[in-house]
Every structure is written in C-alpha cells, then in structure tokens.
Design a protein around this motif. Structure first.
Motif, PDB file in Angstrom:
ATOM      1  N   TRP A   1     -19.892  -3.066  -1.078  1.00 17.71           N
ATOM      2  CA  TRP A   1     -20.443  -3.834  -1.217  1.00 17.71           C
ATOM      3  C   TRP A   1     -20.660  -4.530  -2.156  1.00 17.71           C
ATOM      4  N   LYS A   2     -21.053  -3.697  -3.707  1.00 14.98           N
ATOM      5  CA  LYS A   2     -20.657  -4.241  -5.003  1.00 14.98           C
ATOM      6  C   LYS A   2     -18.948  -4.689  -5.341  1.00 14.98           C
ATOM      7  N   SER A   3     -18.226  -4.324  -4.340  1.00 13.83           N
ATOM      8  CA  SER A   3     -16.675  -4.854  -4.690  1.00 13.83           C
ATOM      9  C   SER A   3     -16.983  -5.996  -4.123  1.00 13.83           C
ATOM     10  N   SER A   4     -17.276  -6.588  -3.595  1.00 10.87           N
ATOM     11  CA  SER A   4     -17.737  -7.947  -2.896  1.00 10.87           C
ATOM     12  C   SER A   4     -18.584  -8.799  -4.124  1.00 10.87           C
ATOM     13  N   LEU A   5     -19.042  -8.139  -4.489  1.00 11.97           N
ATOM     14  CA  LEU A   5     -19.917  -9.210  -5.567  1.00 11.97           C
ATOM     15  C   LEU A   5     -19.231  -9.863  -6.303  1.00 11.97           C
ATOM     16  N   PRO A   6     -20.199 -10.610  -7.805  1.00 11.30           N
ATOM     17  CA  PRO A   6     -19.229 -11.679  -8.303  1.00 11.30           C
ATOM     18  C   PRO A   6     -19.342 -10.637  -9.529  1.00 11.30           C
ATOM     19  N   SER A   7     -18.292 -10.843 -10.401  1.00 12.31           N
ATOM     20  CA  SER A   7     -17.957  -9.906 -11.762  1.00 12.31           C
ATOM     21  C   SER A   7     -19.677  -9.865 -12.136  1.00 12.31           C
ATOM     22  N   GLN A   8     -19.771 -10.968 -12.435  1.00 17.36           N
ATOM     23  CA  GLN A   8     -21.023 -10.549 -13.259  1.00 17.36           C
ATOM     24  C   GLN A   8     -21.930  -9.168 -13.065  1.00 17.36           C
ATOM     25  N   THR A   9     -22.436  -9.379 -11.477  1.00 15.77           N
ATOM     26  CA  THR A   9     -23.246  -8.730 -10.873  1.00 15.77           C
ATOM     27  C   THR A   9     -23.156  -7.448 -11.160  1.00 15.77           C
ATOM     28  N   LYS A  10     -21.195  -7.275 -10.269  1.00 15.20           N
ATOM     29  CA  LYS A  10     -20.788  -5.523 -10.390  1.00 15.20           C
ATOM     30  C   LYS A  10     -21.132  -5.322 -12.259  1.00 15.20           C
ATOM     31  N   THR A  11     -20.810  -5.384 -13.134  1.00 18.62           N
ATOM     32  CA  THR A  11     -21.315  -5.540 -14.646  1.00 18.62           C
ATOM     33  C   THR A  11     -22.567  -4.860 -14.923  1.00 18.62           C
ATOM     34  N   LEU A  12     -23.874  -5.519 -13.508  1.00 18.37           N
ATOM     35  CA  LEU A  12     -25.514  -5.622 -13.934  1.00 18.37           C
ATOM     36  C   LEU A  12     -25.632  -3.631 -12.709  1.00 18.37           C
ATOM     37  N   LEU A  13     -24.751  -3.878 -12.711  1.00 14.86           N
ATOM     38  CA  LEU A  13     -23.875  -2.293 -11.121  1.00 14.86           C
ATOM     39  C   LEU A  13     -23.602  -1.205 -12.407  1.00 14.86           C
ATOM     40  N   SER A  14     -23.037  -1.394 -13.016  1.00 11.10           N
ATOM     41  CA  SER A  14     -22.179  -0.559 -13.737  1.00 11.10           C
ATOM     42  C   SER A  14     -22.001   1.037 -13.686  1.00 11.10           C
ATOM     43  N   SER A  15     -23.607   1.572 -13.470  1.00  9.23           N
ATOM     44  CA  SER A  15     -23.348   2.657 -12.838  1.00  9.23           C
ATOM     45  C   SER A  15     -22.957   3.294 -11.528  1.00  9.23           C
ATOM     46  N   TRP A  16     -22.925   2.517 -10.904  1.00 10.34           N
ATOM     47  CA  TRP A  16     -22.307   2.516  -9.536  1.00 10.34           C
ATOM     48  C   TRP A  16     -20.868   2.634 -10.012  1.00 10.34           C
ATOM     49  N   ARG A  17     -20.120   4.139  -9.451  1.00 10.43           N
ATOM     50  CA  ARG A  17     -19.704   4.376  -9.931  1.00 10.43           C
ATOM     51  C   ARG A  17     -18.662   5.803  -9.869  1.00 10.43           C
ATOM     52  N   PRO A  18     -17.717   6.370  -8.821  1.00  6.70           N
ATOM     53  CA  PRO A  18     -17.807   7.339  -8.794  1.00  6.70           C
ATOM     54  C   PRO A  18     -17.705   8.133  -9.902  1.00  6.70           C
ATOM     55  N   LEU A  19     -18.035   9.887 -10.178  1.00  9.93           N
ATOM     56  CA  LEU A  19     -17.866  10.518 -11.363  1.00  9.93           C
ATOM     57  C   LEU A  19     -16.082  10.741 -10.783  1.00  9.93           C
ATOM     58  N   VAL A  20     -15.510  11.815 -12.965  1.00  9.77           N
ATOM     59  CA  VAL A  20     -14.388  11.366 -12.247  1.00  9.77           C
ATOM     60  C   VAL A  20     -14.189  13.048 -12.269  1.00  9.77           C
ATOM     61  N   GLY A  21     -12.732  13.549 -11.483  1.00 12.02           N
ATOM     62  CA  GLY A  21     -12.924  15.368 -11.169  1.00 12.02           C
ATOM     63  C   GLY A  21     -13.154  15.724 -10.343  1.00 12.02           C
ATOM     64  N   HIS A  22     -13.893  15.299  -9.599  1.00  8.98           N
ATOM     65  CA  HIS A  22     -14.460  15.434  -8.014  1.00  8.98           C
ATOM     66  C   HIS A  22     -13.942  15.119  -7.097  1.00  8.98           C
ATOM     67  N   SER A  23     -13.834  15.649  -5.671  1.00 14.08           N
ATOM     68  CA  SER A  23     -14.016  15.426  -4.206  1.00 14.08           C
ATOM     69  C   SER A  23     -14.447  14.089  -4.077  1.00 14.08           C
ATOM     70  N   THR A  24     -13.559  13.538  -3.824  1.00  9.41           N
ATOM     71  CA  THR A  24     -13.952  11.794  -3.090  1.00  9.41           C
ATOM     72  C   THR A  24     -14.678  12.625  -1.336  1.00  9.41           C
ATOM     73  N   ASN A  25     -14.755  13.780  -1.106  1.00 10.59           N
ATOM     74  CA  ASN A  25     -15.147  14.051   0.352  1.00 10.59           C
ATOM     75  C   ASN A  25     -16.815  14.528  -0.407  1.00 10.59           C
ATOM     76  N   SER A  26     -16.953  14.626  -2.134  1.00 12.95           N
ATOM     77  CA  SER A  26     -17.546  15.001  -1.759  1.00 12.95           C
ATOM     78  C   SER A  26     -19.006  14.365  -2.404  1.00 12.95           C
ATOM     79  N   SER A  27     -19.999  15.090  -1.873  1.00 14.63           N
ATOM     80  CA  SER A  27     -21.568  14.082  -2.729  1.00 14.63           C
ATOM     81  C   SER A  27     -21.348  14.215  -4.495  1.00 14.63           C
ATOM     82  N   SER A  28     -21.729  14.976  -4.987  1.00 14.98           N
ATOM     83  CA  SER A  28     -21.003  15.584  -6.526  1.00 14.98           C
ATOM     84  C   SER A  28     -20.205  13.884  -6.968  1.00 14.98           C
ATOM     85  N   HIS A  29     -19.084  14.096  -6.214  1.00 14.71           N
ATOM     86  CA  HIS A  29     -18.083  12.857  -6.417  1.00 14.71           C
ATOM     87  C   HIS A  29     -19.204  11.889  -7.325  1.00 14.71           C
ATOM     88  N   TYR A  30     -20.266  11.296  -6.460  1.00 17.19           N
ATOM     89  CA  TYR A  30     -20.618   9.797  -6.514  1.00 17.19           C
ATOM     90  C   TYR A  30     -21.948  10.339  -7.351  1.00 17.19           C
TER      91      TYR A  30
END
Length: 536
Positions: free
Chosen positions: A11-40
């Motif tokens: 959903w974030k990816s569909s929003l305008p760039s200014q709104t994406k900036t407001l949701l900057s904390s919505w991102r995966p963590l680095v170095g974790h499996s994308t299938n793991s809950s800890s990745h997010y």
C-alpha cells in the motif's frame, strides 16, 4: 505477520512520494530473511500497534492527521484478520472506499472522516458485526445510506454528516439499539424522518439538520428519554411541533428552525427544565408565546423570530435569569414590552424589531447592564428613550477617532425628542467582523425635533448612492450638548460610510450570514433615511 507487513509495504508503494516519506519507518530490516517476522519489525512502525510482542499481529492502525495522500484501492484488508482499530482521520486520502473493507471481521473502530473519499459507501460495511464506532463524516460520499448499516447491532456512534448522501434515511437505522450518537446532518437526504428512530432508546444526540427532509416530526422522537441534543433544523419539515417532545426531560438543545412548521408552540415545551438553547425561528408558528417558557430556568438562548406569533410577550420571560440572547423579531407581537425583561441581568442581545409593540420603552431596559445589542425598530413605541440609556452607560464605539474613545460599552442611543413631542430616534452602533462599525436606527414617529438634530449633524447627506464625506470632520470640542453629540455622530457616520461605499449599494445586505442583524442605514426605506438625516 510477514503477510501484514507485505500488505502495508505494497500500500505504501502506491502512495505519492511525499506520503511515503511520512511512512519512512515502514521498511524491512537489513540482514534478515524476508520470510521471517523479524525481517520487518512491524510493531515498531509508525502508526502500527500489535496485539502482543509475542503474537506480533497488527491490532491497530492509527495514521490520523499525518497529511497522508493517496487511495485505499491497493490496501489489502483481508491481510489483517486481527485488526480492531483503523483510524485515518483528517488526512487527504481520496478515491472510493473499497468493498473488501468488509473483510475486517474483528474491526470495532473505523474512522475515515475528514478526508476526500467519494462514491457510495459499500454495503459490505454492514458485515462488520463488532463495529462500535463508524465515522465517515466530512468527505464527498454520495448515493444512498446503505440499509445494511442496520446490521451493525453493536454500533454506538454513527457519523455520516457533511457528505452528499441522498435519498431517504433507512428505516433499518432504527435497529441500532445501542446507538448513542447519530449524525446525518449536512447532506441531501430527503423523505420523511423514519418513525423507527424512536426505537433508539439509548440515543443522546440526533443531528438531521441541513437536509431536504419533509413531512411531520414523528411523535416517536418523544420516546428518546436520554436525548440531550436534538437538531432537525434547515429542512422542509411541516406540521405542528409534537407535544411528545416534552418527554425529552434531559434535552439541553432543541433546534427546529428554518422549516415549515406551523401551529402553536406547545405549552409542554416549558417542561424541558434542562433546556439551554431553544431555536424555533424561520417557521410558520402562530398563536401566542407560551407563558410556560418562563419555566426554562437554564435557558440562555431563545430564538423565535420570523414566525407569525401574536399576542403579548409573556411577563414570565423575565424569569429566565440565565438568558443571554432573546430574539422575538419579525412577528405580530403587540402590547407593551413587559417590565419583567428588566430582570434579565445577563442579557446581551434583545431583538424585538418588526412587530406591533406599543407604549413606552420602559425604564427597566436600562437595568440590562450587559446588553450590547438592542433593536426595536418598526414598532409603534412612543415617548422618550429612558434616561439610563445614555452614552456613559451603553456606548462602546471603539472608534479610532479621538472624540469617541472615551465610550466603553457596545451601544449608543440618542434621544431626539423635545419636551413637546413624543417622537424619538434610536441610533445604534455596534462592532462588526467585516466593517469597523455597523449603523442602524429605529425611526419612531418623525417630528421636527428629528429634523433639528439632522440639521445639527452638518454636512452629512444620504442620497441615492453612498456619498460619504471625504474630508476629516471638524473637531468636536464640547463634551456635552446636542451640537457636540451631533458632531460626533456626523464624524462616526462619515467614517463608516467611507468604509462601506466601495462595497455596498443601497438595499444590499452587508452583515455576513445573519438575516437578523438588519441594522444598517442602507436597509431602511429611502424616505426615512432622508427624513432623519436632512442636509441643512
């Protein structure tokens, strides 16, 4: 858990760039499996609350007043089976409300208000059987109100106001037995008020104003014993005011104004001992003002103007010690102003103009020390203005001109009568949000004494258009006497007219949005203008 995070990121990816900036904390963590809950680490994302650190399922999404833009069409509601609270209040989100919002099977709170959503409300919202709070107000939603909302048996708050809904109010709304607050005002709803609303036994607030509702007010509204605030104003309601409204013993606000209601004001309204604000103006109500209104000991506003009320003003109105605003103008009231109005020590506004009142303006009016707005014109008064209504007590001109700075209240009255005449003129000055001053006058029987005052006013002459004097008025050196008073009036009138003349032509209204403030030199008949303000 990964499914919820992926849905939010999509959903974030569909929003305008200014709104994406407001949701900057919505991102995966680095170095974790994308299938793991800890990745997010989704539970630490802005606006996201999980039900517990261990379960890490999204329970609450709160993104109110963040300046978000975009739409909900890419929001995958089915990915949030544990969502209980969804709050997008006060953003700039737009588009339609997707029908698959009905998949939020555990949702209790939904607030999409103060956005720019448009289109129909999906009937699928009626599937949210745990919903207690539904706020869709202040959008651009249209179409009819879905009958499926009647399935929301746990609903306590339903706000659909300030939209563009049309059609009737569904009878099914009457099924919402837990409803406490129902607001459907400022729409285009039509048809009659459903009698089924009388089944809402827990209702405290009912707003249906500013629609196109017609027909009578249902007697069943009188069943709502917990109702505190009832607003049915600005519709096309007709018939009489039901006496059953007197059963609403907790009512503090009753707005029935600007309808087509007729018949008398029920005596039973006087039983509403908690009433604070009673507004019945702009109807076709007739008969006398009930003396029982004097029982409304908590009342601070009583607006009955622009009806067809007749008879005397009841002495009992003087019992309303908390009254601040009393407007009875534009009726067919007759007789004298009751002396008991002098007991209304908190009164700020008193409008009795455009009636058939007669007799003197009583000395007791001078007791109203808080009065800032008194309008009595177009009646049949006689005699002189009471002595207490003099500049030292009742004037606040607040003028930039030094001659008038010493006055400190909100009104100016001047008597133009002589010992041998019963005629007088009342000149009224008050402040305005748009103009420095608003001027009006009451012309009672005109006489030579008025003309004499007009001559003393010097250069002021009102013609077919606004011809304000351009030059600075002469200094008014004397602190007393009719000549000095007239000089000050001339100074003030000139300064006001010079402000108005670029914007106003004779006969137009320049008090914004309030038909009751008919206080201006340009709203009275031309002949009276000429008679009061005569050039020497």
């Amino acid at each position: 858990m990964p499914e919820e995070a992926i849905a939010l990121l999509r959903w974030k990816s569909s929003l305008p760039s200014q709104t994406k900036t407001l949701l900057s904390s919505w991102r995966p963590l680095v170095g974790h499996s994308t299938n793991s809950s800890s990745h997010y680490d989704i539970c630490n994302w802005v606006g996201i609350t999980c039900n517990s650190p261990a379960a890490e399922r999204v329970k609450q999404i709160t993104l109110s007043s963040m300046g978000l833009q975009g739409m909900l069409h890419d929001f995958n509601f089915s990915s949030f089976p544990h969502l209980v609270y969804f709050d997008l209040f006060n953003n700039t989100l737009s588009g339609i409300i997707p029908s698959h919002i009905g998949t939020l099977s555990k949702l209790k709170y939904l607030d999409l208000s103060f956005n720019q959503f448009f289109g129909n409300v999906p009937s699928e919202i009626g599937k949210l059987r745990y919903l207690t709070d539904l706020y869709l107000n202040s959008n651009n939603l249209s179409g009819s109100i879905p009958t499926s909302l009647g399935n929301l048996s746990n609903l306590t708050f339903l706000y659909l106001c300030v939209n563009q809904f049309s059609g009737p109010i569904p009878q099914e709304i009457g099924n919402l037995k837990h409803l406490v607050d129902l607001r459907l005002s400022f729409n285009n709803l039509s048809g009659s008020i459903p009698a089924s609303l009388g089944n809402l036994s827990n209702l405290t607030t009912l707003y249906l104003s500013k629609n196109q509702l017609s027909g009578p007010i249902p007697q069943d509204i009188g069943n709502l014993k917990y109702l505190i605030d009832l607003q049915l104003s600005t519709n096309n309601l007709s018939g009489s005011i039901p006496a059953s409204l007197s059963n609403l013993s907790n009512l503090t606000t009753l707005y029935l104004f600007q309808n087509q209601l007729s018949g008398p004001i029920p005596q039973e309204i006087g039983n509403l001992k908690h009433l604070i604000d009673l507004q019945l103006y702009l109807n076709n109500l007739s008969g006398s003002i009930p003396a029982s209104l004097g029982n409304l000991s908590n009342l601070n506003t009583l607006f009955l103007f622009k009806n067809q009320l007749s008879g005397l003003i009841p002495q009992e109105i003087g019992n309303l010690k908390h009254l601040i605003n009393l407007q009875l103008s534009n009726n067919n009231l007759n007789g004298c102003i009751p002396a008991s109005l002098g007991n209304l020590s908190n009164l700020i506004t008193l409008y009795l103009f455009k009636n058939q009142l007669s007799g003197p303006i009583l000395q007791e009016i001078g007791n109203l020390k808080h009065l800032t707005d008194l309008s009595l014109y177009t009646n049949n008064f006689n005699g002189s203005i009471p002595a207490p209504l003099d500049p030292s007590q009742t004037v606040r001109l607040g003028s930039r001109r030094g001659d008038l700075r010493r006055f400190s209240s909100d009104k100016f009255f001047v008597s133009a009568n002589s010992d041998s005449s019963n005629s007088f003129v009342l000149l009224h000055f008050s402040s305005s949000s748009q103009f420095t001053f608003i001027i009006s006058y009451t012309s009672l029987t005109l006489s030579e004494s008025l003309k004499e005052l007009s001559i003393d006013m010097g250069r002021l002459k009102l013609q077919s258009g606004i011809k304000a004097i351009d030059e600075e008025p002469e200094e008014c050196n004397s602190s007393s006497g009719r000549g000095a008073l007239a000089c000050m009036l001339n100074s003030e009138v000139g300064s006001v007219l010079s402000v108005m003349r670029r914007n106003v032509r004779w006969g137009s209204r320049y008090m914004l949005g309030d038909d009751q403030l008919e206080h201006s030199l340009i709203q009275f008949e031309g002949i009276k203008k000429e008679n009061i303000f005569m050039a020497p």
